[in-house]
Design a protein around this motif. Structure first.
Motif, PDB file in Angstrom:
ATOM      1  N   THR A  46       0.828  -1.207   0.000  1.00 50.01           N
ATOM      2  CA  THR A  46       0.000   0.000   0.000  1.00 50.01           C
ATOM      3  C   THR A  46       0.862   1.256   0.000  1.00 50.01           C
ATOM      4  O   THR A  46       0.536   2.240  -0.670  1.00 50.01           O
ATOM      5  N   MET A  47       1.952   1.226   0.736  1.00 47.25           N
ATOM      6  CA  MET A  47       2.851   2.380   0.777  1.00 47.25           C
ATOM      7  C   MET A  47       3.491   2.636  -0.592  1.00 47.25           C
ATOM      8  O   MET A  47       3.600   3.774  -1.027  1.00 47.25           O
ATOM      9  N   GLN A  48       3.887   1.579  -1.284  1.00 44.95           N
ATOM     10  CA  GLN A  48       4.571   1.748  -2.567  1.00 44.95           C
ATOM     11  C   GLN A  48       3.621   1.998  -3.735  1.00 44.95           C
ATOM     12  O   GLN A  48       3.959   2.736  -4.650  1.00 44.95           O
ATOM     13  N   HIS A  49       2.436   1.372  -3.712  1.00 44.90           N
ATOM     14  CA  HIS A  49       1.582   1.407  -4.893  1.00 44.90           C
ATOM     15  C   HIS A  49       0.233   2.081  -4.696  1.00 44.90           C
ATOM     16  O   HIS A  49      -0.545   2.174  -5.637  1.00 44.90           O
ATOM     17  N   GLY A  50      -0.063   2.490  -3.483  1.00 41.78           N
ATOM     18  CA  GLY A  50      -1.310   3.198  -3.241  1.00 41.78           C
ATOM     19  C   GLY A  50      -2.415   2.291  -2.727  1.00 41.78           C
ATOM     20  O   GLY A  50      -2.289   1.064  -2.695  1.00 41.78           O
ATOM     21  N   PRO A  51      -3.523   2.925  -2.341  1.00 42.94           N
ATOM     22  CA  PRO A  51      -4.590   2.160  -1.688  1.00 42.94           C
ATOM     23  C   PRO A  51      -5.334   1.197  -2.610  1.00 42.94           C
ATOM     24  O   PRO A  51      -5.836   0.173  -2.139  1.00 42.94           O
ATOM     25  N   LEU A  55      -5.793  -2.620  -1.751  1.00 41.38           N
ATOM     26  CA  LEU A  55      -7.091  -3.288  -1.609  1.00 41.38           C
ATOM     27  C   LEU A  55      -7.156  -4.573  -2.439  1.00 41.38           C
ATOM     28  O   LEU A  55      -7.766  -5.556  -2.014  1.00 41.38           O
ATOM     29  N   LEU A  56      -6.533  -4.573  -3.605  1.00 41.06           N
ATOM     30  CA  LEU A  56      -6.490  -5.797  -4.417  1.00 41.06           C
ATOM     31  C   LEU A  56      -5.693  -6.900  -3.718  1.00 41.06           C
ATOM     32  O   LEU A  56      -6.099  -8.064  -3.705  1.00 41.06           O
ATOM     33  N   VAL A  57      -4.562  -6.509  -3.125  1.00 46.20           N
ATOM     34  CA  VAL A  57      -3.750  -7.490  -2.398  1.00 46.20           C
ATOM     35  C   VAL A  57      -4.498  -7.969  -1.156  1.00 46.20           C
ATOM     36  O   VAL A  57      -4.463  -9.153  -0.814  1.00 46.20           O
ATOM     37  N   LEU A  58      -5.212  -7.069  -0.472  1.00 51.95           N
ATOM     38  CA  LEU A  58      -6.028  -7.453   0.678  1.00 51.95           C
ATOM     39  C   LEU A  58      -7.122  -8.446   0.267  1.00 51.95           C
ATOM     40  O   LEU A  58      -7.365  -9.438   0.964  1.00 51.95           O
ATOM     41  N   ALA A  59      -7.764  -8.191  -0.857  1.00 53.29           N
ATOM     42  CA  ALA A  59      -8.794  -9.118  -1.345  1.00 53.29           C
ATOM     43  C   ALA A  59      -8.187 -10.480  -1.671  1.00 53.29           C
ATOM     44  O   ALA A  59      -8.805 -11.521  -1.394  1.00 53.29           O
TER      45      ALA A  59
END
Length: 90
Positions: A46-51, A55-59
């Motif tokens: 999230t820090m490197q690529h944005g929210p 969110l995609l990685v979280l999903a």
């Protein structure tokens, strides 16, 4: 590819390999370890690529660790997260 996404892909690969191995406790110990490792990786992505990418990685992580997420939602729905605020004793 950035280091954060490489780490996220390695996490997903290791989670899938762990899921294919037999376990006596239905992989709960492994799930706790994967959650503990995955949260910092998610923050790094999230820090490197944005929210949105975060969110995609979280999903993706929620789809791999679906039972801990289901139990968390049941726990929250049951109201175990409620806090009662009481006034001073009279």
């Amino acid at each position: 590819m950035s280091p954060s996404l490489i780490l996220a892909c390695l996490w997903a690969l290791s989670a899938n390999v762990i899921a294919m191995t037999p376990s006596k406790d239905y992989h709960w110990r492994n799930a706790y370890i994967l959650i503990a490792i995955g949260i910092p990786i998610l923050g790094y992505v999230t820090m490197q690529h944005g929210p949105w990418i975060g969110l995609l990685v979280l999903a993706g992580g929620c789809s791999v660790l679906r039972w801990p997420v289901i139990y968390l939602m049941r726990w929250l729905r049951r109201g175990a997260g409620r806090v009662e605020i009481k006034g001073p004793a009279e």
